[in-house]
Every structure is written in structure tokens, then in C-alpha cells.
Design an enzyme around this catalytic site. Structure first.
Site, PDB file in Angstrom:
ATOM      1  N   GLY A 204      30.384  -7.591  11.882  1.00 27.74           N
ATOM      2  CA  GLY A 204      29.471  -6.310  11.443  1.00 27.74           C
ATOM      3  C   GLY A 204      29.232  -5.328  12.605  1.00 27.74           C
ATOM      4  O   GLY A 204      29.100  -5.594  13.647  1.00 27.74           O
ATOM      5  N   LYS A 208      35.906  -2.332  13.437  1.00 26.32           N
ATOM      6  CA  LYS A 208      37.064  -2.945  13.724  1.00 26.32           C
ATOM      7  C   LYS A 208      37.668  -3.489  12.630  1.00 26.32           C
ATOM      8  O   LYS A 208      38.947  -3.403  12.477  1.00 26.32           O
ATOM      9  CB  LYS A 208      36.935  -4.000  14.879  1.00 26.32           C
ATOM     10  CG  LYS A 208      36.451  -2.969  16.117  1.00 26.32           C
ATOM     11  CD  LYS A 208      36.466  -3.838  17.699  1.00 26.32           C
ATOM     12  CE  LYS A 208      35.790  -3.054  18.615  1.00 26.32           C
ATOM     13  NZ  LYS A 208      34.343  -2.940  18.352  1.00 26.32           N
ATOM     14  N   ASP A 268      34.982  -9.820  18.886  1.00 27.53           N
ATOM     15  CA  ASP A 268      34.289  -8.683  19.417  1.00 27.53           C
ATOM     16  C   ASP A 268      32.625  -9.058  19.699  1.00 27.53           C
ATOM     17  O   ASP A 268      31.804  -8.721  18.850  1.00 27.53           O
ATOM     18  CB  ASP A 268      34.371  -7.387  18.511  1.00 27.53           C
ATOM     19  CG  ASP A 268      33.779  -6.251  18.993  1.00 27.53           C
ATOM     20  OD1 ASP A 268      33.983  -5.935  20.381  1.00 27.53           O
ATOM     21  OD2 ASP A 268      33.489  -5.535  18.034  1.00 27.53           O
ATOM     22  N   CYS A 321      31.293  -4.700  24.654  1.00 25.47           N
ATOM     23  CA  CYS A 321      31.127  -3.162  25.013  1.00 25.47           C
ATOM     24  C   CYS A 321      29.918  -2.997  26.193  1.00 25.47           C
ATOM     25  O   CYS A 321      28.956  -2.461  26.212  1.00 25.47           O
ATOM     26  CB  CYS A 321      30.616  -2.404  23.650  1.00 25.47           C
ATOM     27  SG  CYS A 321      29.164  -3.120  22.978  1.00 25.47           S
TER      28      CYS A 321
HETATM   29  C1  LIG Z   1      29.376  -5.943  19.060  1.00 23.99           C
HETATM   30  S1  LIG Z   1      28.757  -6.224  17.336  1.00 23.99           S
HETATM   31  C2  LIG Z   1      30.518  -6.442  16.513  1.00 23.99           C
HETATM   32  C3  LIG Z   1      30.829  -5.081  16.052  1.00 23.99           C
HETATM   33  C4  LIG Z   1      31.953  -5.037  15.156  1.00 23.99           C
HETATM   34  N1  LIG Z   1      33.030  -5.809  15.198  1.00 23.99           N
HETATM   35  C5  LIG Z   1      32.443  -3.484  14.750  1.00 23.99           C
HETATM   36  O1  LIG Z   1      33.502  -3.079  15.163  1.00 23.99           O
HETATM   37  O2  LIG Z   1      31.817  -3.074  14.045  1.00 23.99           O
HETATM   38  C6  LIG Z   1      28.630  -8.301  17.603  1.00 23.99           C
HETATM   39  C7  LIG Z   1      28.400  -8.913  16.337  1.00 23.99           C
HETATM   40  O3  LIG Z   1      28.285 -10.218  16.483  1.00 23.99           O
HETATM   41  C8  LIG Z   1      27.386 -11.038  15.671  1.00 23.99           C
HETATM   42  N2  LIG Z   1      26.930 -12.127  16.245  1.00 23.99           N
HETATM   43  C9  LIG Z   1      26.083 -12.430  17.030  1.00 23.99           C
HETATM   44  N3  LIG Z   1      26.015 -13.925  17.206  1.00 23.99           N
HETATM   45  C10 LIG Z   1      27.076 -14.453  16.463  1.00 23.99           C
HETATM   46  C11 LIG Z   1      27.712 -15.923  16.288  1.00 23.99           C
HETATM   47  N4  LIG Z   1      27.193 -16.763  16.771  1.00 23.99           N
HETATM   48  N5  LIG Z   1      28.820 -15.964  15.430  1.00 23.99           N
HETATM   49  C12 LIG Z   1      29.145 -14.877  14.532  1.00 23.99           C
HETATM   50  N6  LIG Z   1      28.698 -13.677  14.879  1.00 23.99           N
HETATM   51  C13 LIG Z   1      27.652 -13.460  15.694  1.00 23.99           C
HETATM   52  C14 LIG Z   1      26.205 -10.161  15.558  1.00 23.99           C
HETATM   53  O4  LIG Z   1      25.278 -10.233  14.314  1.00 23.99           O
HETATM   54  C15 LIG Z   1      26.962  -8.765  15.546  1.00 23.99           C
HETATM   55  O5  LIG Z   1      27.023  -8.187  14.325  1.00 23.99           O
END
Ligand SMILES: C[S@@+](CC[C@H](N)C(=O)[O-])C[C@H]1O[C@@H](n2cnc3c(N)ncnc32)[C@H](O)[C@@H]1O
Length: 385
Positions: A204, A208, A268, A321
Site C-alpha cells: 500500500g 511500486k 518495501d 525510505c
Molecule cells: C513503505 S509503505 C509501502 C509503500 C508501497 N510499497 C509503495 O510503493 O507504494 C509500507 C507499508 O507496509 C505496511 N505494513 C506495515 N506492517 C506490515 C506487516 N507486518 N505486513 C505487511 N505490511 C505491513 C503498511 O501498512 C504500509 O502500507
């Protein structure tokens, strides 16, 4: 819901600052306020710059104002003083305009005070800042942490750069995405290993995932722990007409996928975000030092789960990031120790710089977000786990 402020970008900016003070995120509060403001495009851009800039430079503005204000003032007055100080010190607005226009949007009872304080702020410029954290307007811990991790000169240059972020450019398909994130999505698919089935474990809002779906993957499984974030991926994929994105709401650590079922995995990961403090103007005041260690532990668990999802010969890309060593180099060191089956691939060259077996992109290198990337190939004939 309060009545929409209208007619004056400074009035709209004050309303935006109030919402953030009451707990809203600036990047969510502003579009809503602007949509109801009746401002034209130019004034909307000005209101946005006023709010984002004032939030970023809040500590510096408070120092400029505080020297002439021997007492507490009501919140709306404090917001207006910050807003005025920001225009005076950082936007180059002519003093008479900055002062009179700010005075005109505060309640009548506060006008004499705001007028007097802002005039004195203007007379005191350029400021003799007490320290770099005040001048650059970051919490002390952020400056200290990055100076310790990157060296003082590089850290201060990164922090300066994040005070003047450039807007993220649009991709050919129209999605707005910083170049550093595009490079990570390209790296996640690069190389000889098959890239038919890709798992984006923390997808989310889908920047990417959508880049990979239109960049050569046969199928992208886009997962996120939060359903609301999965919905954002869904909206973005639908808007871009991408058929090959499958959506999953799941915690990456409790992997619902068959072991060894993906050719590529992108982790990510959630991180402290210290490489994108410019783009998210209020985040420097929200993130706390304790977050760094707990996020580093989570990042490591997510990569380990990601390795378990990889087919032998597959490639996992880890990215964050942020710029802290705990979330970059030390995650890599722990993986190198515990997962000899995962062999690091050549990191990208300049403007990236080597860090451990991966690479770091400083915001000042190309005016992008700050980012770290590490690619690991799972040895043939060995399952991860
Ligand atoms: C840096 S953002 C990702 C950005 C995305 N890859 C993009 O390029 O648009 C990190 C994401 O990791 C999710 N997240 C946090 N903990 C997580 C977990 N234990 N398992 C899966 N997703 C997780 C968050 O909800 C957030 O949407």
C-alpha cells in the site's frame, strides 16, 4: 465539520494548521480544505506551501517568535505567528505584506500582538540561530541520530535537502512517484532470474506494485497488513487499467503464501521515514526515536518471511525510505549472519553509494527521496525459511 474558510489563502492556511494541530495529517487535511475553499489554482498552491512550509519549519519559526513573546498565547494566535514568521524568514515575502496579511486573518483581539511580534521578527532577520537543529527545524534526536549514522556534513546536507523537496514527477502512466521509488521497482524486477510471479509484501498504496505490474511482471500479488492500504492499491491498479495485480490483506510475518511460490519478492518495509521528511511535512514531529529499533526488528522479520516465499533462484529486494543504520546496514548484517542461503546481488551504482551489501541513496545526491536497497538471491536448490 467546520465551515470552509474562503477567499484568502492565508485564512485557508490557518484552518489547515488548526486541523493538523488537532491531529489530522497535513496531506489528508489539505486536499479536503482546498476543494471547499473556492481558491483558484495559484492561491491553492500558495495555501499548500504556507501550511507545509510552516509545519516543516515550525521549530525555527517558534524560536524566531518566542524571543519576542514573553507568554503563552492561544493556539490560533500561535499558528498565525508561525505562519507569519515562515513567510518572513523562509519565503522572502516583503515584511509589510507578510505582517499585514497575517494580521488580517487573526481574530481582532489578537491583531495588535501579532502585528508587534511579527514586526520585531522581521527586524531580527537574518537570524543568528542557536544551533543547527533549530535552524533546520528538526527534533534534536533526528539531527543527532543522522549525524552519528551518516557523518555530520552528509547528515546536515540531507536535512537541508529535505526542507526543499521537489514535487514527485508523473510516470508515463500518470502515477506520481519519486524517482528513487521508481528505481527500486525497476531493481526489484532487474536481472536474469524469472520474474513471472512477484510478491509485493508491503504494497500500500501501490506505487511500486503498479510500476512492477506495468514493468514486466506477469503477476503481482500486492499485499498489505492494513485493508485500507490494500484498497488504495486496488484503486490505483483499476485507475491504471492493470489486470495483473492480485490483492491480499495479510501480515507479511504470518505469510498466507505457499513456501517457495514466488520468483521475486519486494519487501518495501514500514520504516522511520527519515529519508522522506520533506514530502511529509508533519512527519518529523510524529516519528520518535523508539520507533527506529522496533521497526528494525519488524523489517528483519518481514525479510525473513519474504525469503521463505521465494522459489530457489528467486530474488528478494528489501527497501526502506530512511537513512538510519539500524534499518539499513544492521538489518543487512543480521541477515548475512543468519541467512547464508541468501546471497547479495551487486548493488546499484551512483548516485547510490555502497552500504553493507546494499546501497544508500542520499536525498542530496539527485534531489530524490532518501532510500536504501538490498537485493538477495536465494541459492538454487535451497528453500528459504
Ligand atoms: C513503505 S509503505 C509501502 C509503500 C508501497 N510499497 C509503495 O510503493 O507504494 C509500507 C507499508 O507496509 C505496511 N505494513 C506495515 N506492517 C506490515 C506487516 N507486518 N505486513 C505487511 N505490511 C505491513 C503498511 O501498512 C504500509 O502500507
Amino acid at each position: 465539520v467546520s465551515r470552509p474558510p474562503s477567499g484568502d489563502p492565508r485564512r485557508v492556511a490557518l484552518a489547515g494548521l488548526r486541523r493538523v494541530r488537532q491531529g489530522a495529517f497535513a496531506n489528508l487535511a489539505m486536499p479536503d480544505l482546498l476543494a471547499r475553499s473556492g481558491l483558484d489554482r495559484r492561491d491553492r498552491a500558495l495555501a499548500t506551501e504556507l501550511v507545509y512550509g510552516t509545519l516543516r519549519m515550525q521549530r525555527a519559526c517558534d524560536w524566531l517568535v518566542g524571543r519576542h513573546l514573553g507568554r503563552q498565547v492561544e493556539p490560533v494566535v500561535a499558528d498565525a505567528l508561525r505562519l507569519g514568521a515562515y513567510q518572513l524568514a523562509f519565503m522572502g515575502t516583503a515584511p509589510h505584506a507578510a505582517v499585514s496579511q497575517t494580521v488580517s486573518v487573526v481574530p481582532a483581539r489578537a491583531r495588535p500582538l501579532v502585528n508587534a511580534v511579527l514586526r520585531r521578527v522581521a527586524e531580527g532577520l537574518p537570524a543568528a540561530w542557536p544551533d543547527e537543529a533549530t535552524r533546520l527545524s528538526y527534533p534534536d534526536w533526528v539531527v543527532e541520530h543522522l549525524c552519528a549514522d551518516l557523518g555530520r556534513e552528509r547528515a546536515l546536507a540531507a536535512l537541508e535537502q529535505m526542507n526543499r523537496p521537489t514535487p514527485a514527477p508523473a510516470r508515463p502512466d500518470g502515477y506520481v512517484q519519486d524517482r528513487a521509488s521508481r528505481w527500486v521497482a525497476e531493481l526489484a524486477l532487474a536481472g536474469e532470474a524469472p520474474r513471472r510471479r512477484v510478491l509485493d509484501m508491503c504494497a500500500g498504496p501501490g506505487g511500486k506494485a503498479t510500476a512492477m505490474a506495468s514493468g514486466g511482471a506477469s503477476e503481482v500479488v500486492a499485499a498489505d497488513r492494513r485493508l485500507a492500504r490494500v484498497r488504495l492499491v486496488e484503486e490505483n491498479a483499476r485507475r491504471l487499467g492493470l489486470q495483473r495485480v492480485r490483492l491480499v490483506a495479510a501480515d507479511g510475518r504470518a505469510s498466507p503464501y505457499r513456501p517457495g511460490s514466488f520468483d521475486r519478492v519486494l519487501v518495501d518495509a514500514p520504516c522511520s521515514g527519515l529519508g522522506v521528511l520533506g514530502r511529509r511535512p508533519d512527519s518529523r514531529w510524529r516519528v520518535c526515536p523508539e520507533d527506529v529499533g522496533s521497526l528494525a526488528a519488524l523489517q528483519r522479520q518481514l525479510v525473513e518471511a519474504g525469503l521463505g516465499c521465494l522459489h530457489p533462484g528467486g530474488v528478494l529486494t528489501y527497501s526502506v525510505c530512511t537513512l538510519t543504520l539500524d534499518e539499513t546496514l544492521r538489518v543487512d548484517e543480521a541477515l548475512a549472519e543468519d541467512h547464508p542461503e541468501a546471497v547479495a546481488l551487486e548493488p546499484p551504482g551512483p548516485p547510490w553509494e555502497p552500504l553493507g551489501r546494499g546501497a544508500l541513496l542520499l536525498p542530496q545526491a539527485r534531489g530524490t527521496d532518501g532510500m536504501y536497497v538490498l537485493r538477495l538471491a536465494l541459492g538454487e536448490g535451497r528453500a528459504g525459511g
